[in-house]
Design a protein around this motif. Sequence first.
Motif, PDB file in Angstrom:
ATOM      1  N   GLY A  12       0.789  -1.233   0.000  1.00 19.76           N
ATOM      2  CA  GLY A  12       0.000   0.000   0.000  1.00 19.76           C
ATOM      3  C   GLY A  12       0.812   1.268   0.000  1.00 19.76           C
ATOM      4  O   GLY A  12       0.433   2.262  -0.630  1.00 19.76           O
ATOM      5  N   LEU A  13       1.955   1.261   0.681  1.00 20.76           N
ATOM      6  CA  LEU A  13       2.771   2.467   0.735  1.00 20.76           C
ATOM      7  C   LEU A  13       3.374   2.809  -0.619  1.00 20.76           C
ATOM      8  O   LEU A  13       3.818   3.936  -0.849  1.00 20.76           O
ATOM      9  N   SER A  14       3.394   1.817  -1.537  1.00 22.21           N
ATOM     10  CA  SER A  14       3.957   2.065  -2.874  1.00 22.21           C
ATOM     11  C   SER A  14       2.903   2.522  -3.871  1.00 22.21           C
ATOM     12  O   SER A  14       3.234   2.929  -4.979  1.00 22.21           O
ATOM     13  N   ALA A  15       1.628   2.427  -3.485  1.00 15.66           N
ATOM     14  CA  ALA A  15       0.543   2.740  -4.417  1.00 15.66           C
ATOM     15  C   ALA A  15       0.545   4.226  -4.743  1.00 15.66           C
ATOM     16  O   ALA A  15       0.771   5.070  -3.886  1.00 15.66           O
ATOM     17  N   SER A  16       0.278   4.517  -6.002  1.00 21.46           N
ATOM     18  CA  SER A  16       0.241   5.903  -6.457  1.00 21.46           C
ATOM     19  C   SER A  16      -1.053   6.140  -7.211  1.00 21.46           C
ATOM     20  O   SER A  16      -1.173   5.788  -8.382  1.00 21.46           O
ATOM     21  N   VAL A  17      -2.042   6.718  -6.525  1.00 21.63           N
ATOM     22  CA  VAL A  17      -3.317   7.013  -7.154  1.00 21.63           C
ATOM     23  C   VAL A  17      -3.215   8.361  -7.842  1.00 21.63           C
ATOM     24  O   VAL A  17      -2.950   9.373  -7.181  1.00 21.63           O
ATOM     25  N   PRO A  18      -3.388   8.398  -9.177  1.00 23.28           N
ATOM     26  CA  PRO A  18      -3.256   9.669  -9.893  1.00 23.28           C
ATOM     27  C   PRO A  18      -4.247  10.713  -9.385  1.00 23.28           C
ATOM     28  O   PRO A  18      -5.411  10.410  -9.138  1.00 23.28           O
ATOM     29  N   GLY A  19      -3.767  11.946  -9.227  1.00 27.47           N
ATOM     30  CA  GLY A  19      -4.655  13.037  -8.849  1.00 27.47           C
ATOM     31  C   GLY A  19      -4.969  13.043  -7.362  1.00 27.47           C
ATOM     32  O   GLY A  19      -4.543  12.186  -6.593  1.00 27.47           O
ATOM     33  N   THR A  20      -5.723  14.034  -6.956  1.00 26.79           N
ATOM     34  CA  THR A  20      -6.133  14.146  -5.558  1.00 26.79           C
ATOM     35  C   THR A  20      -7.430  13.388  -5.334  1.00 26.79           C
ATOM     36  O   THR A  20      -8.166  13.096  -6.274  1.00 26.79           O
TER      37      THR A  20
END
Length: 238
Positions: free
Chosen positions: A149-157
Amino acid sequence: MTSSPRRQRVRDATLRELISVSREILTSQGVDGLTIRAVAREMGMTPPGIYRYFDSHRKLMDAVIIDTLEELTEYISSTISEVDKADTAGRLIVASRALRHWAVEHAQEFQLALVASSPEEEDESVGEARRQVGGLFGDVFVDVWHDYGLSASVPGTISADTEALADRLLERLQIPLPSTQAAVTFTRCWLRLFGVVCVESLGLARAMGDHGGALFEAELADLVRMLGLPESVLNTAR
């Protein structure tokens, strides 16, 4: 004392056959062909005879949907069970591919069971069967999030609207997730994968020349990168 259990066994066997015949009609003739009259004809019964088992066409359809979803749930569960529990990313990949494979192989049933109805109109037992499918992916995703989970990158806010949509989906599927970011990430992953599977089950991907799931695999690879999973996980047995 002995006749009642025997009658119940006969009734149960007839119910199973009615559902099996209904699924065969659905597969060969589509949802419009799945009528009480069609089932009665295939069973060698009269329509009033069918109503002794299902008091409406809706009840028959619900029974078909539940049977279909139970089969799909078992198929995905058995596929996941073949992967080591410690390999959380691999379990997510095989679960996703299992959903796609089953949906393509059982397109008419998949569309009836998971695409073609409104949640507001569904029977509670149908809703529960649908939640079991989503819940499988929720459980797998929670394990993945714990590891990556700490590596996840959800685009945008994460907007308030997006968060609200995620909350509604999770409430419907009854999936607890550890954070807002996890909830939004799961929602986006689920909708993207499910959307591609729906498109393929409808035959739209084949119409574009995709006969082997290339669009699905491209979407899956993109989600692997978004979640920060090792790209080698895509080599998990297909």
